[in-house]
Design a protein around this motif. Structure first.
Motif, PDB file in Angstrom:
ATOM      1  N   ASP A 161      37.932  48.440  34.894  1.00 48.32           N
ATOM      2  CA  ASP A 161      36.850  48.817  33.993  1.00 48.32           C
ATOM      3  C   ASP A 161      35.540  48.720  34.752  1.00 48.32           C
ATOM      4  OD1 ASP A 161      38.711  49.024  31.926  1.00 48.32           O
ATOM      5  OD2 ASP A 161      38.440  46.937  31.339  1.00 48.32           O
ATOM      6  N   GLY A 162      34.665  49.678  34.528  1.00 52.74           N
ATOM      7  CA  GLY A 162      33.393  49.713  35.235  1.00 52.74           C
ATOM      8  C   GLY A 162      32.425  48.642  34.780  1.00 52.74           C
ATOM      9  N   ARG A 163      31.266  48.705  35.335  1.00 59.06           N
ATOM     10  CA  ARG A 163      30.201  47.758  34.985  1.00 59.06           C
ATOM     11  C   ARG A 163      29.663  48.061  33.602  1.00 59.06           C
ATOM     12  NH1 ARG A 163      26.597  47.202  40.359  1.00 59.06           N
ATOM     13  NH2 ARG A 163      28.298  46.992  41.819  1.00 59.06           N
ATOM     14  N   ILE A 164      29.084  47.075  32.977  1.00 60.51           N
ATOM     15  CA  ILE A 164      28.447  47.257  31.678  1.00 60.51           C
ATOM     16  C   ILE A 164      27.194  48.107  31.885  1.00 60.51           C
ATOM     17  CG2 ILE A 164      27.375  46.083  29.717  1.00 60.51           C
ATOM     18  CD1 ILE A 164      29.067  43.610  30.527  1.00 60.51           C
ATOM     19  N   GLN A 195      50.081  49.201  47.801  1.00 57.38           N
ATOM     20  CA  GLN A 195      50.554  49.649  46.491  1.00 57.38           C
ATOM     21  C   GLN A 195      49.865  48.874  45.373  1.00 57.38           C
ATOM     22  OE1 GLN A 195      54.781  49.173  46.899  1.00 57.38           O
ATOM     23  NE2 GLN A 195      55.041  51.249  47.689  1.00 57.38           N
ATOM     24  N   VAL A 196      49.674  47.577  45.583  1.00 58.08           N
ATOM     25  CA  VAL A 196      48.970  46.768  44.582  1.00 58.08           C
ATOM     26  C   VAL A 196      47.522  47.236  44.471  1.00 58.08           C
ATOM     27  CG1 VAL A 196      48.181  44.453  43.965  1.00 58.08           C
ATOM     28  CG2 VAL A 196      50.459  44.774  44.910  1.00 58.08           C
ATOM     29  N   GLU A 197      46.891  47.529  45.599  1.00 64.66           N
ATOM     30  CA  GLU A 197      45.505  47.999  45.572  1.00 64.66           C
ATOM     31  C   GLU A 197      45.387  49.305  44.793  1.00 64.66           C
ATOM     32  OE1 GLU A 197      44.690  48.033  49.745  1.00 64.66           O
ATOM     33  OE2 GLU A 197      43.914  45.981  49.722  1.00 64.66           O
ATOM     34  N   LYS A 198      46.364  50.194  44.948  1.00 62.01           N
ATOM     35  CA  LYS A 198      46.360  51.451  44.183  1.00 62.01           C
ATOM     36  C   LYS A 198      46.541  51.182  42.693  1.00 62.01           C
ATOM     37  CE  LYS A 198      48.139  54.315  47.913  1.00 62.01           C
ATOM     38  NZ  LYS A 198      49.280  55.090  48.417  1.00 62.01           N
ATOM     39  N   LEU A 199      47.433  50.239  42.356  1.00 57.42           N
ATOM     40  CA  LEU A 199      47.640  49.898  40.956  1.00 57.42           C
ATOM     41  C   LEU A 199      46.396  49.254  40.355  1.00 57.42           C
ATOM     42  CD1 LEU A 199      51.271  48.450  41.037  1.00 57.42           C
ATOM     43  CD2 LEU A 199      50.537  50.604  40.008  1.00 57.42           C
ATOM     44  N   VAL A 200      45.693  48.456  41.142  1.00 58.09           N
ATOM     45  CA  VAL A 200      44.478  47.785  40.660  1.00 58.09           C
ATOM     46  C   VAL A 200      43.357  48.790  40.418  1.00 58.09           C
ATOM     47  CG1 VAL A 200      42.631  46.196  41.359  1.00 58.09           C
ATOM     48  CG2 VAL A 200      45.007  45.546  41.661  1.00 58.09           C
ATOM     49  N   ALA A 201      43.296  49.830  41.230  1.00 61.26           N
ATOM     50  CA  ALA A 201      42.217  50.811  41.091  1.00 61.26           C
ATOM     51  C   ALA A 201      42.269  51.528  39.750  1.00 61.26           C
ATOM     52  CB  ALA A 201      42.290  51.821  42.227  1.00 61.26           C
ATOM     53  N   ARG A 260      35.686  45.102  36.526  1.00 60.65           N
ATOM     54  CA  ARG A 260      36.704  44.149  36.093  1.00 60.65           C
ATOM     55  C   ARG A 260      38.064  44.840  36.047  1.00 60.65           C
ATOM     56  NH1 ARG A 260      32.852  44.694  32.570  1.00 60.65           N
ATOM     57  NH2 ARG A 260      34.252  45.582  31.056  1.00 60.65           N
ATOM     58  N   VAL A 261      39.088  44.097  36.402  1.00 55.89           N
ATOM     59  CA  VAL A 261      40.448  44.619  36.322  1.00 55.89           C
ATOM     60  C   VAL A 261      41.004  44.274  34.951  1.00 55.89           C
ATOM     61  CG1 VAL A 261      42.788  44.447  37.250  1.00 55.89           C
ATOM     62  CG2 VAL A 261      40.828  44.392  38.786  1.00 55.89           C
ATOM     63  N   ASN A 262      41.545  45.274  34.267  1.00 58.26           N
ATOM     64  CA  ASN A 262      42.216  45.039  32.999  1.00 58.26           C
ATOM     65  C   ASN A 262      43.610  44.518  33.349  1.00 58.26           C
ATOM     66  OD1 ASN A 262      43.791  45.352  30.640  1.00 58.26           O
ATOM     67  ND2 ASN A 262      42.304  46.813  29.847  1.00 58.26           N
ATOM     68  N   MET A 312      39.204  43.072  42.224  1.00 65.05           N
ATOM     69  CA  MET A 312      40.089  41.949  42.411  1.00 65.05           C
ATOM     70  C   MET A 312      39.954  41.502  43.854  1.00 65.05           C
ATOM     71  SD  MET A 312      44.216  41.835  41.831  1.00 65.05           S
ATOM     72  CE  MET A 312      44.295  41.158  40.203  1.00 65.05           C
ATOM     73  N   SER A 313      39.828  40.224  44.036  1.00 70.33           N
ATOM     74  CA  SER A 313      39.628  39.727  45.396  1.00 70.33           C
ATOM     75  C   SER A 313      40.869  39.967  46.247  1.00 70.33           C
ATOM     76  CB  SER A 313      39.279  38.238  45.368  1.00 70.33           C
ATOM     77  OG  SER A 313      40.417  37.437  45.469  1.00 70.33           O
ATOM     78  N   GLY A 314      40.654  40.043  47.534  1.00 67.74           N
ATOM     79  CA  GLY A 314      41.745  40.293  48.465  1.00 67.74           C
ATOM     80  C   GLY A 314      42.852  39.259  48.392  1.00 67.74           C
ATOM     81  N   LEU A 315      42.473  37.995  48.147  1.00 62.96           N
ATOM     82  CA  LEU A 315      43.478  36.940  48.042  1.00 62.96           C
ATOM     83  C   LEU A 315      44.385  37.162  46.849  1.00 62.96           C
ATOM     84  CD1 LEU A 315      41.324  33.789  48.884  1.00 62.96           C
ATOM     85  CD2 LEU A 315      43.034  34.889  50.320  1.00 62.96           C
ATOM     86  N   ARG A 316      43.812  37.587  45.733  1.00 59.34           N
ATOM     87  CA  ARG A 316      44.617  37.834  44.540  1.00 59.34           C
ATOM     88  C   ARG A 316      45.547  39.018  44.740  1.00 59.34           C
ATOM     89  NH1 ARG A 316      39.709  37.146  40.435  1.00 59.34           N
ATOM     90  NH2 ARG A 316      39.452  34.918  40.636  1.00 59.34           N
ATOM     91  N   VAL A 317      45.056  40.063  45.408  1.00 60.77           N
ATOM     92  CA  VAL A 317      45.891  41.230  45.679  1.00 60.77           C
ATOM     93  C   VAL A 317      47.095  40.812  46.512  1.00 60.77           C
ATOM     94  CG1 VAL A 317      45.997  43.426  46.911  1.00 60.77           C
ATOM     95  CG2 VAL A 317      44.045  42.920  45.449  1.00 60.77           C
ATOM     96  N   HIS A 318      46.857  39.989  47.531  1.00 58.82           N
ATOM     97  CA  HIS A 318      47.957  39.522  48.376  1.00 58.82           C
ATOM     98  C   HIS A 318      48.933  38.666  47.580  1.00 58.82           C
ATOM     99  CE1 HIS A 318      46.661  41.007  52.286  1.00 58.82           C
ATOM    100  NE2 HIS A 318      45.421  40.774  51.884  1.00 58.82           N
ATOM    101  N   ARG A 319      48.419  37.830  46.695  1.00 58.25           N
ATOM    102  CA  ARG A 319      49.288  36.970  45.886  1.00 58.25           C
ATOM    103  C   ARG A 319      50.142  37.803  44.938  1.00 58.25           C
ATOM    104  NH1 ARG A 319      46.208  32.250  43.309  1.00 58.25           N
ATOM    105  NH2 ARG A 319      44.919  34.030  42.853  1.00 58.25           N
TER     106      ARG A 319
END
Length: 57
Positions: free
Chosen positions: A29-32, A19-25, A40-42, A1-8
């Motif tokens: 989902d990994g690469r195909i 905390q958002v970065e930890k939740l995003v991790a 990709r973030v689910n 997830m891009s840094g701008l989206r994390v901040h938003r």
């Protein structure tokens, strides 16, 4: 997830960016085939985790 989206997301939910970065991790989902494309973030899992965090306090 891009840094701008994390901040938003952090701003919208009134929580710290780290905390958002930890939740995003977690719901990422990994690469195909482990080498094609980007991770990709689910978003559904992320929203569930955010809601659970907000109800806990």
């Amino acid at each position: 997830m891009s840094g701008l989206r994390v901040h938003r997301v952090a701003e919208r939910n009134r929580i710290d960016v780290t905390q958002v970065e930890k939740l995003v991790a977690s719901p990422t989902d990994g690469r195909i085939l482990d080498f094609v494309g980007e991770s990709r973030v689910n978003v559904l899992k992320l929203n569930i985790a955010l809601k659970a965090r907000m109800t806990r306090g």
